[in-house]
Design a protein around this motif. Structure first.
Motif, mmCIF file in Angstrom:
data_model
loop_
_atom_site.group_PDB
_atom_site.id
_atom_site.type_symbol
_atom_site.label_atom_id
_atom_site.label_comp_id
_atom_site.label_asym_id
_atom_site.label_seq_id
_atom_site.Cartn_x
_atom_site.Cartn_y
_atom_site.Cartn_z
ATOM 1 N N TYR A 195 13.480 -36.664 17.431
ATOM 2 C CA TYR A 195 13.628 -35.272 17.006
ATOM 3 C C TYR A 195 12.990 -34.344 18.033
ATOM 4 O O TYR A 195 12.057 -34.712 18.745
ATOM 5 C CB TYR A 195 13.019 -35.043 15.619
ATOM 6 N N THR A 196 13.523 -33.132 18.114
ATOM 7 C CA THR A 196 13.032 -32.143 19.065
ATOM 8 C C THR A 196 13.256 -30.743 18.487
ATOM 9 O O THR A 196 14.154 -30.538 17.673
ATOM 10 C CB THR A 196 13.763 -32.280 20.420
ATOM 11 N N GLY A 197 12.423 -29.803 18.901
ATOM 12 C CA GLY A 197 12.590 -28.421 18.458
ATOM 13 C C GLY A 197 11.892 -28.083 17.157
ATOM 14 O O GLY A 197 12.193 -27.050 16.554
ATOM 15 N N VAL A 198 10.945 -28.922 16.715
ATOM 16 C CA VAL A 198 10.232 -28.635 15.462
ATOM 17 C C VAL A 198 9.513 -27.286 15.541
ATOM 18 O O VAL A 198 9.417 -26.558 14.552
ATOM 19 C CB VAL A 198 9.229 -29.764 15.137
ATOM 20 N N SER A 199 9.045 -26.922 16.728
ATOM 21 C CA SER A 199 8.312 -25.655 16.882
ATOM 22 C C SER A 199 9.172 -24.441 16.545
ATOM 23 O O SER A 199 8.643 -23.377 16.207
ATOM 24 C CB SER A 199 7.782 -25.523 18.314
ATOM 25 N N HIS A 200 10.506 -24.588 16.617
ATOM 26 C CA HIS A 200 11.376 -23.450 16.301
ATOM 27 C C HIS A 200 11.243 -23.025 14.839
ATOM 28 O O HIS A 200 11.504 -21.865 14.502
ATOM 29 C CB HIS A 200 12.835 -23.793 16.609
#
Length: 232
Positions: free
Chosen positions: A134-139
């Motif tokens: 997974y990637t982009g959790v900070s968004h």
């Protein structure tokens, strides 16, 4: 009972709320959308939609915001096949092909990162059971909803448990076509939605997008469909 004007009104409220993240008032709807009725009539019908569970008034004298039920109706009414500009298509394709000698798994991860940046959402890839990326959790932290205490709590719990959540039967029911798990239908949070579909030569992998209920479903779905086609 729902009628055609009710459906148009729900669609308009969801569209406006997706764009602004602000409660939607009757005057704006009659000015911006072709409802062909007066603001007073719209106000009356918004009260009816409150009673039917499609809209919610967060505080007295405010406009309305859509409920989970409204988003589900919106997905039935909306055209999810939106045109993509060539620049966006090339951006996603280049993310995959930039490492020509790289293994397929790395190429898929690069594509997921590009999707997360373009959509400003969290992208999840399932390579197999207990094998996820997974990637982009900070968004999730950049969303206007982050000012809501319930949303903050839910996102904090997601971050603390994301690996465990991904190992649960998250993708049950997903198929070649995009499946939208709205609010309480997904394993993450009632305040979030998950879009998920299979991809690969044998449809053995999964591609998912996690975001708030107030996500841009039409654009997100269009770009996921495009990505699925060339990954498969």
């Amino acid at each position: 009972m729902m009628n055609e004007r009710h459906r148009k009104l729900v669609y308009a409220v969801v569209e406006e709320y997706i764009q602004t993240a602000l409660p939607v008032c009757s005057k704006l709807l009659t000015t911006k959308y072709d409802l062909e009725v007066s603001p007073a009539t719209v106000r009356h019908e918004m009260v009816e939609l409150d009673a039917l569970g499609y809209l919610h008034q967060p505080y007295t004298s405010a406009g309305r915001i859509p409920t989970e039920k409204a988003y589900k109706l919106y997905l039935e009414l909306a055209d999810m096949n939106q045109p993509l500009d060539e620049k966006t298509e090339r951006q996603i394709e280049n993310a995959y092909y930039q490492d020509e000698e790289g293994e397929p798994r790395r190429k898929i991860k690069n594509t997921a990162k590009a999707l997360a940046e373009e959509l400003r959402e969290t992208i999840i890839v399932g390579f197999g059971k207990y094998d996820t990326y997974y990637t982009g959790v900070s968004h999730l932290f950049s969303k206007p909803e982050f000012g809501d205490a319930d949303f903050v709590r839910d996102i904090s719990e997601i971050i603390d448990r994301i690996d465990d959540l991904l190992e649960e039967k998250l993708f049950d029911g997903a198929g070649e076509k995009m499946c939208a798990l709205i609010g309480s239908d997904n394993s993450f949070s009632d305040n979030c939605s998950l879009l998920v579909m299979k991809f690969g030569h044998d449809m053995e992998h999964f591609l998912g997008l996690l975001g708030p209920l107030r996500m841009n479903y039409r654009y997100n779905t269009t770009l996921l469909n495009f990505t699925q086609k060339f990954l498969s």
